[in-house]
Design a protein around this motif. Structure first.
Motif, PDB file in Angstrom:
ATOM      1  N   PRO A 175       0.807  -1.228   0.000  1.00 49.23           N
ATOM      2  CA  PRO A 175       0.000   0.000   0.000  1.00 49.23           C
ATOM      3  C   PRO A 175       0.835   1.272   0.000  1.00 49.23           C
ATOM      4  CG  PRO A 175      -0.932  -1.592   1.510  1.00 49.23           C
ATOM      5  CD  PRO A 175       0.390  -2.148   1.074  1.00 49.23           C
ATOM      6  N   ILE A 176       1.921   1.277   0.786  1.00 49.74           N
ATOM      7  CA  ILE A 176       2.768   2.468   0.859  1.00 49.74           C
ATOM      8  C   ILE A 176       3.464   2.711  -0.478  1.00 49.74           C
ATOM      9  CG2 ILE A 176       4.835   3.447   1.924  1.00 49.74           C
ATOM     10  CD1 ILE A 176       4.001   2.030   4.524  1.00 49.74           C
ATOM     11  N   VAL A 177       3.984   1.634  -1.076  1.00 44.34           N
ATOM     12  CA  VAL A 177       4.658   1.772  -2.369  1.00 44.34           C
ATOM     13  C   VAL A 177       3.657   2.191  -3.446  1.00 44.34           C
ATOM     14  CG1 VAL A 177       5.940   0.559  -4.168  1.00 44.34           C
ATOM     15  CG2 VAL A 177       6.452   0.115  -1.759  1.00 44.34           C
ATOM     16  N   ALA A 178       2.454   1.637  -3.387  1.00 42.34           N
ATOM     17  CA  ALA A 178       1.417   1.997  -4.358  1.00 42.34           C
ATOM     18  C   ALA A 178       1.079   3.481  -4.256  1.00 42.34           C
ATOM     19  CB  ALA A 178       0.167   1.146  -4.142  1.00 42.34           C
ATOM     20  N   ALA A 179       0.933   3.975  -3.022  1.00 38.32           N
ATOM     21  CA  ALA A 179       0.622   5.392  -2.827  1.00 38.32           C
ATOM     22  C   ALA A 179       1.786   6.277  -3.257  1.00 38.32           C
ATOM     23  CB  ALA A 179       0.281   5.642  -1.359  1.00 38.32           C
ATOM     24  N   LEU A 180       3.008   5.876  -2.915  1.00 42.96           N
ATOM     25  CA  LEU A 180       4.191   6.664  -3.260  1.00 42.96           C
ATOM     26  C   LEU A 180       4.369   6.758  -4.770  1.00 42.96           C
ATOM     27  CD1 LEU A 180       6.732   8.176  -2.377  1.00 42.96           C
ATOM     28  CD2 LEU A 180       7.928   5.967  -2.270  1.00 42.96           C
ATOM     29  N   THR A 181       4.228   5.635  -5.459  1.00 43.44           N
ATOM     30  CA  THR A 181       4.393   5.650  -6.920  1.00 43.44           C
ATOM     31  C   THR A 181       3.249   6.418  -7.594  1.00 43.44           C
ATOM     32  OG1 THR A 181       3.341   3.438  -6.990  1.00 43.44           O
ATOM     33  CG2 THR A 181       5.756   3.534  -7.079  1.00 43.44           C
ATOM     34  N   THR A 182       2.056   6.393  -7.000  1.00 45.86           N
ATOM     35  CA  THR A 182       0.948   7.192  -7.527  1.00 45.86           C
ATOM     36  C   THR A 182       1.267   8.674  -7.414  1.00 45.86           C
ATOM     37  OG1 THR A 182      -0.695   5.506  -6.919  1.00 45.86           O
ATOM     38  CG2 THR A 182      -1.516   7.729  -7.321  1.00 45.86           C
ATOM     39  N   TRP A 183       1.882   9.064  -6.283  1.00 50.24           N
ATOM     40  CA  TRP A 183       2.268  10.463  -6.075  1.00 50.24           C
ATOM     41  C   TRP A 183       3.339  10.894  -7.076  1.00 50.24           C
ATOM     42  CZ3 TRP A 183       6.997  12.584  -4.396  1.00 50.24           C
ATOM     43  CH2 TRP A 183       6.948  13.954  -4.117  1.00 50.24           C
ATOM     44  N   ILE A 184       4.331  10.040  -7.282  1.00 45.67           N
ATOM     45  CA  ILE A 184       5.403  10.364  -8.236  1.00 45.67           C
ATOM     46  C   ILE A 184       4.825  10.514  -9.635  1.00 45.67           C
ATOM     47  CG2 ILE A 184       7.514   9.521  -9.329  1.00 45.67           C
ATOM     48  CD1 ILE A 184       8.178   8.102  -6.697  1.00 45.67           C
ATOM     49  N   SER A 220      -2.986  -4.425  -5.039  1.00 51.37           N
ATOM     50  CA  SER A 220      -1.865  -3.530  -4.721  1.00 51.37           C
ATOM     51  C   SER A 220      -0.686  -3.807  -5.648  1.00 51.37           C
ATOM     52  CB  SER A 220      -1.440  -3.714  -3.257  1.00 51.37           C
ATOM     53  OG  SER A 220      -2.491  -3.387  -2.378  1.00 51.37           O
ATOM     54  N   LEU A 221      -0.434  -5.084  -5.918  1.00 51.63           N
ATOM     55  CA  LEU A 221       0.644  -5.462  -6.836  1.00 51.63           C
ATOM     56  C   LEU A 221       0.378  -4.895  -8.221  1.00 51.63           C
ATOM     57  CD1 LEU A 221       3.214  -7.128  -7.416  1.00 51.63           C
ATOM     58  CD2 LEU A 221       1.714  -9.086  -7.890  1.00 51.63           C
ATOM     59  N   TYR A 222      -0.852  -4.992  -8.659  1.00 54.60           N
ATOM     60  CA  TYR A 222      -1.258  -4.440  -9.962  1.00 54.60           C
ATOM     61  C   TYR A 222      -1.024  -2.934 -10.004  1.00 54.60           C
ATOM     62  CZ  TYR A 222      -4.807  -2.275 -12.994  1.00 54.60           C
ATOM     63  OH  TYR A 222      -5.475  -1.478 -13.877  1.00 54.60           O
ATOM     64  N   TRP A 223      -1.414  -2.236  -8.930  1.00 56.58           N
ATOM     65  CA  TRP A 223      -1.227  -0.786  -8.894  1.00 56.58           C
ATOM     66  C   TRP A 223       0.244  -0.411  -8.910  1.00 56.58           C
ATOM     67  CZ3 TRP A 223      -5.439  -0.582  -4.623  1.00 56.58           C
ATOM     68  CH2 TRP A 223      -6.690  -0.377  -5.228  1.00 56.58           C
ATOM     69  N   VAL A 224       1.062  -1.136  -8.154  1.00 58.71           N
ATOM     70  CA  VAL A 224       2.498  -0.822  -8.088  1.00 58.71           C
ATOM     71  C   VAL A 224       3.152  -1.005  -9.451  1.00 58.71           C
ATOM     72  CG1 VAL A 224       4.726  -1.574  -7.161  1.00 58.71           C
ATOM     73  CG2 VAL A 224       2.764  -1.291  -5.616  1.00 58.71           C
ATOM     74  N   VAL A 225       2.897  -2.143 -10.080  1.00 57.18           N
ATOM     75  CA  VAL A 225       3.501  -2.423 -11.390  1.00 57.18           C
ATOM     76  C   VAL A 225       3.028  -1.407 -12.420  1.00 57.18           C
ATOM     77  CG1 VAL A 225       3.699  -4.104 -13.265  1.00 57.18           C
ATOM     78  CG2 VAL A 225       3.736  -4.877 -10.882  1.00 57.18           C
ATOM     79  N   GLY A 226       1.719  -1.132 -12.427  1.00 55.44           N
ATOM     80  CA  GLY A 226       1.180  -0.160 -13.368  1.00 55.44           C
ATOM     81  C   GLY A 226       1.759   1.227 -13.144  1.00 55.44           C
ATOM     82  N   ASN A 227       1.919   1.607 -11.885  1.00 53.69           N
ATOM     83  CA  ASN A 227       2.472   2.929 -11.571  1.00 53.69           C
ATOM     84  C   ASN A 227       3.928   3.059 -11.991  1.00 53.69           C
ATOM     85  OD1 ASN A 227       0.083   3.846 -10.481  1.00 53.69           O
ATOM     86  ND2 ASN A 227       0.674   3.469  -8.362  1.00 53.69           N
TER      87      ASN A 227
END
Length: 248
Positions: A175-184, A220-227
């Motif tokens: 979740p943290i990585v997903a949010a961080l990569t979304t912000w970037i 969450s994995l999907y969001w991280v990879v996509g981001n």
């Protein structure tokens, strides 16, 4: 204005995914009825399952591979959308100057402005709707993939790295990585927004963080990879393309 409409559409879709997704728990199968299920969600669910068999049953690797495959497939649409957005930015000073020469409170003046505005679009070969159309094509695919992950029953029975794909990440790392990569990603793609719209850059990561904490780790994995893909893509599109040529 169309740029803000796109942003609102993205936020709306994110809200839909974070709220409605958790309620759609019925497993997807070949017997699922409805156009959305049969022609959109199930084919992607089948693809995830098929690719998993190629990776010795690893649904985690399958989600990574299929996510990258889908992102690469829609990349031409994303580039077209980006070019259209850049073209609108190039002609914005001329459009602002044109608008300032008319009394927009007068209906007749508004009509004259509309005609002049269309002439400017035609002069430079710019179609303001060209930035919207690719997005409308992409969103059903991305939403269908989201629901395919949610509703593919086999995914919830497998683990990947340190987490169970069917349960939230117990360490909150995803979740943290997903949010961080979304912000970037937001900083790269929305940096030219007016100050009153800059809050969008922080709304999306917060939404993703809350959703990822409560939802299965597969999402969450999907969001991280996509981001991560979008960050690399945005770097080359927005960072390398300094200008765009318009016909005059």
């Amino acid at each position: 204005m169309y740029k803000y409409s796109i942003i609102l559409l993205v936020i709306g879709c994110a809200l839909l995914l974070s709220s409605c997704g958790a309620q759609t728990t019925q497993p997807i199968t070949v017997e699922s009825t409805g156009i959305w299920n049969h022609y959109f969600v199930y084919p992607l669910s089948w693809l995830i399952t098929f690719v998993a068999t190629l990776f010795n049953g690893s649904f985690g690797l399958s989600i990574i591979f299929v996510t990258l495959f889908i992102r690469l497939s829609i990349l031409p649409l994303t580039i077209k959308q980006s070019r259209s957005s850049k073209a609108m930015q190039v002609i914005k000073p001329e459009m602002d100057a044109l608008k300032s020469s008319y009394n927009m409170k007068d209906p007749k003046e508004q009509q004259k402005f509309q005609k002049e505005m269309l002439s400017v679009y035609k002069k430079y070969g710019v179609n303001p709707m060209a930035g919207c159309l690719p997005l409308f094509i992409q969103m059903p695919v991305l939403m269908a993939f989201y629901f395919a992950i949610m509703r593919t029953e086999e995914i919830s029975k497998h683990t990947f790295l340190w987490f169970n794909l069917g349960s939230p990440d117990p360490l909150y790392i995803l979740p943290i990585v997903a949010a961080l990569t979304t912000w970037i990603q937001g900083k790269l793609t929305m940096r030219n927004l007016p100050e009153n719209m800059q809050v969008t850059i922080y709304i999306m990561p917060a939404m993703i963080l809350m959703a990822a904490i409560a939802m299965p780790s597969a999402l969450s994995l999907y969001w991280v990879v996509g981001n991560v893909f979008m960050i690399v893509q945005s770097y080359f599109i927005y960072g390398k393309e300094k200008s765009i040529e318009l016909k005059a």
